[in-house]
Design a protein around this motif. Structure first.
Motif, PDB file in Angstrom:
ATOM      1  N   UNK A 145      65.098  26.925 -61.255  1.00 42.21           N
ATOM      2  CA  UNK A 145      65.360  26.188 -62.483  1.00 42.21           C
ATOM      3  C   UNK A 145      64.680  26.890 -63.662  1.00 42.21           C
ATOM      4  N   UNK A 146      65.366  26.927 -64.796  1.00 37.82           N
ATOM      5  CA  UNK A 146      64.853  27.631 -65.966  1.00 37.82           C
ATOM      6  C   UNK A 146      64.614  26.661 -67.125  1.00 37.82           C
ATOM      7  N   UNK A 147      63.934  27.164 -68.160  1.00 37.35           N
ATOM      8  CA  UNK A 147      63.589  26.327 -69.308  1.00 37.35           C
ATOM      9  C   UNK A 147      64.824  25.690 -69.932  1.00 37.35           C
ATOM     10  N   UNK A 148      65.904  26.455 -70.055  1.00 44.91           N
ATOM     11  CA  UNK A 148      67.116  25.944 -70.711  1.00 44.91           C
ATOM     12  C   UNK A 148      67.777  24.814 -69.925  1.00 44.91           C
ATOM     13  N   UNK A 149      67.443  24.690 -68.646  1.00 43.62           N
ATOM     14  CA  UNK A 149      68.053  23.656 -67.816  1.00 43.62           C
ATOM     15  C   UNK A 149      67.485  22.273 -68.107  1.00 43.62           C
ATOM     16  N   UNK A 150      66.268  22.194 -68.632  1.00 42.92           N
ATOM     17  CA  UNK A 150      65.653  20.881 -68.834  1.00 42.92           C
ATOM     18  C   UNK A 150      65.224  20.627 -70.278  1.00 42.92           C
ATOM     19  N   UNK A 184      59.540  15.118 -66.128  1.00 38.12           N
ATOM     20  CA  UNK A 184      59.731  13.911 -65.326  1.00 38.12           C
ATOM     21  C   UNK A 184      61.212  13.629 -65.094  1.00 38.12           C
ATOM     22  N   UNK A 185      62.025  13.827 -66.125  1.00 38.47           N
ATOM     23  CA  UNK A 185      63.462  13.603 -65.962  1.00 38.47           C
ATOM     24  C   UNK A 185      64.059  14.601 -64.972  1.00 38.47           C
ATOM     25  N   UNK A 186      63.608  15.861 -65.040  1.00 41.00           N
ATOM     26  CA  UNK A 186      64.092  16.876 -64.104  1.00 41.00           C
ATOM     27  C   UNK A 186      63.670  16.537 -62.680  1.00 41.00           C
ATOM     28  N   UNK A 187      62.456  16.004 -62.539  1.00 39.15           N
ATOM     29  CA  UNK A 187      61.968  15.627 -61.215  1.00 39.15           C
ATOM     30  C   UNK A 187      62.790  14.486 -60.637  1.00 39.15           C
ATOM     31  N   UNK A 188      63.149  13.517 -61.493  1.00 36.05           N
ATOM     32  CA  UNK A 188      63.954  12.391 -61.028  1.00 36.05           C
ATOM     33  C   UNK A 188      65.320  12.852 -60.531  1.00 36.05           C
ATOM     34  N   UNK A 189      65.911  13.817 -61.225  1.00 35.25           N
ATOM     35  CA  UNK A 189      67.216  14.330 -60.819  1.00 35.25           C
ATOM     36  C   UNK A 189      67.133  15.185 -59.567  1.00 35.25           C
ATOM     37  N   UNK A 190      65.968  15.838 -59.381  1.00 33.22           N
ATOM     38  CA  UNK A 190      65.813  16.743 -58.246  1.00 33.22           C
ATOM     39  C   UNK A 190      65.352  16.040 -56.987  1.00 33.22           C
ATOM     40  N   UNK A 191      65.020  14.753 -57.084  1.00 38.44           N
ATOM     41  CA  UNK A 191      64.537  14.028 -55.916  1.00 38.44           C
ATOM     42  C   UNK A 191      65.589  14.059 -54.816  1.00 38.44           C
ATOM     43  N   UNK A 192      65.199  14.395 -53.591  1.00 34.14           N
ATOM     44  CA  UNK A 192      66.178  14.514 -52.499  1.00 34.14           C
ATOM     45  C   UNK A 192      66.795  13.174 -52.148  1.00 34.14           C
ATOM     46  N   UNK A 193      68.073  13.201 -51.853  1.00 35.73           N
ATOM     47  CA  UNK A 193      68.770  11.995 -51.422  1.00 35.73           C
ATOM     48  C   UNK A 193      68.751  11.904 -49.906  1.00 35.73           C
ATOM     49  N   UNK A 194      68.989  10.718 -49.398  1.00 32.73           N
ATOM     50  CA  UNK A 194      68.981  10.526 -47.955  1.00 32.73           C
ATOM     51  C   UNK A 194      70.165  11.243 -47.324  1.00 32.73           C
ATOM     52  N   UNK A 195      69.959  11.891 -46.179  1.00 33.33           N
ATOM     53  CA  UNK A 195      71.053  12.611 -45.529  1.00 33.33           C
ATOM     54  C   UNK A 195      72.097  11.649 -44.986  1.00 33.33           C
ATOM     55  N   UNK A 196      73.328  12.114 -44.932  1.00 31.65           N
ATOM     56  CA  UNK A 196      74.417  11.276 -44.427  1.00 31.65           C
ATOM     57  C   UNK A 196      74.282  11.034 -42.927  1.00 31.65           C
ATOM     58  N   UNK A 197      73.757  12.015 -42.188  1.00 28.49           N
ATOM     59  CA  UNK A 197      73.598  11.897 -40.741  1.00 28.49           C
ATOM     60  C   UNK A 197      72.121  12.015 -40.403  1.00 28.49           C
ATOM     61  N   UNK A 198      71.631  11.081 -39.588  1.00 25.44           N
ATOM     62  CA  UNK A 198      70.220  11.112 -39.223  1.00 25.44           C
ATOM     63  C   UNK A 198      69.960  12.275 -38.256  1.00 25.44           C
ATOM     64  N   UNK A 199      68.936  13.090 -38.536  1.00 20.88           N
ATOM     65  CA  UNK A 199      68.627  14.198 -37.631  1.00 20.88           C
ATOM     66  C   UNK A 199      67.965  13.694 -36.355  1.00 20.88           C
ATOM     67  N   UNK A 200      67.996  14.520 -35.330  1.00 20.29           N
ATOM     68  CA  UNK A 200      67.359  14.159 -34.066  1.00 20.29           C
ATOM     69  C   UNK A 200      65.848  14.309 -34.188  1.00 20.29           C
ATOM     70  N   UNK A 201      65.128  13.751 -33.218  1.00 20.98           N
ATOM     71  CA  UNK A 201      63.665  13.883 -33.210  1.00 20.98           C
ATOM     72  C   UNK A 201      63.245  15.342 -33.163  1.00 20.98           C
ATOM     73  N   UNK A 202      63.971  16.148 -32.386  1.00 21.60           N
ATOM     74  CA  UNK A 202      63.620  17.561 -32.265  1.00 21.60           C
ATOM     75  C   UNK A 202      63.864  18.288 -33.586  1.00 21.60           C
ATOM     76  N   UNK A 203      64.923  17.932 -34.302  1.00 24.81           N
ATOM     77  CA  UNK A 203      65.184  18.546 -35.611  1.00 24.81           C
ATOM     78  C   UNK A 203      64.096  18.177 -36.609  1.00 24.81           C
ATOM     79  N   UNK A 204      63.648  16.925 -36.556  1.00 27.57           N
ATOM     80  CA  UNK A 204      62.548  16.506 -37.432  1.00 27.57           C
ATOM     81  C   UNK A 204      61.297  17.319 -37.133  1.00 27.57           C
ATOM     82  N   UNK A 205      60.973  17.464 -35.855  1.00 22.78           N
ATOM     83  CA  UNK A 205      59.774  18.205 -35.476  1.00 22.78           C
ATOM     84  C   UNK A 205      59.864  19.651 -35.930  1.00 22.78           C
ATOM     85  N   UNK A 206      61.036  20.261 -35.777  1.00 22.67           N
ATOM     86  CA  UNK A 206      61.214  21.655 -36.172  1.00 22.67           C
ATOM     87  C   UNK A 206      61.107  21.827 -37.689  1.00 22.67           C
TER      88      UNK A 206
END
Length: 250
Positions: free
Chosen positions: A1-6, A140-162
């Protein structure tokens, strides 16, 4: 992300020859704590901020020093402080030291500049022309937009650990050799020994940020290297004792 983006492209400025009272009214009207200052040609020549207005004769807050210290400071600096506290134009009170960004400057560099110089806003210049400004509110506004959204499919326990293992491998502070991680039904269990109490919260934050994690259980033991004092993990509120899942190395 660059200065002009926010950056904010609509920049409210004030002329250096404007009355200080007018500049203060502008800041209050627009709810901003600082103004870029321009000359008669529109070139940026300084910044006027709330911090520049703390030491004012009208408030009785101008800087005062013991006589012996005034002698060490010297008449030049004392004269400049008098002008700053008693002047009636923007030029009298503004800060002339300029720290600015360019539109293509990486945001990381902009934030480092703000931290190093202890400033709350950075004007953005392109070919010497003021084209925008970055404030903490923009971040702060850029951070709000960049906050990760919840994934559509829940990962497995092994994927979480990895994923947690990958995150900790990229973190210089992480005590990976003394850490064990187990994941069961989306819940992360942290076991092992830490040598700094601040590592506890950092490890919990890293785990909570992994998509699919529903809870983080802290079983870490803090061993203070100097005294040898051992601190157990704090008890979890309103959680009945349950058998711990099998431990696996992260």
């Amino acid at each position: 992300m660059k200065a002009q983006d926010i950056m904010s492209r609509r920049v409210i400025t004030v002329r250096r020859d404007s009355a200080l009272k007018e500049a203060i009214a502008t800041m209050l009207e627009h709810g901003i704590s600082g103004l870029p200052v321009t000359d008669e040609n529109g070139a940026l020549v300084g910044m006027l901020t709330e911090g520049d207005l703390l030491r004012r004769s009208e408030l009785g807050t101008e800087r005062r020093r013991p006589r012996w210290l005034e002698f060490l400071v010297g008449p030049g600096k004392l004269a400049a402080e008098y002008t700053h506290a008693h002047g009636r134009t923007v030029a009298d009170a503004m800060s002339e030291s300029l720290h600015y960004a360019t539109p293509d400057m990486p945001l990381q560099q902009v934030v480092e500049m703000m931290e190093k110089q202890r400033i709350k806003r950075v004007p953005v210049l392109e070919d010497g022309r003021l084209v925008g400004i970055i404030t903490r509110a923009n971040l702060l506004r850029a951070l709000a937009l960049a906050a990760p959204s919840l994934p559509a499919v829940s990962p497995s326990d092994e994927q979480i650990r990895q994923q947690l293992e990958t995150e900790l491998a990229a973190s210089a502070w992480a005590p990976r050799s003394m850490l064990n991680v187990a994941v069961q039904d989306g819940e992360v269990h942290l076991y092992g020994t830490i040598l700094d109490g601040r590592e506890r919260e950092a490890l919990c934050v890293a785990a909570r940020n992994i998509p699919g994690v529903t809870a983080v259980h802290d079983h870490l033991i803090w061993c203070e290297p100097t005294s040898g004092m051992v601190v157990e993990a704090p008890p979890e509120p309103d959680q009945p004792d349950q058998p711990a899942p099998g431990q696996r190395g992260a």
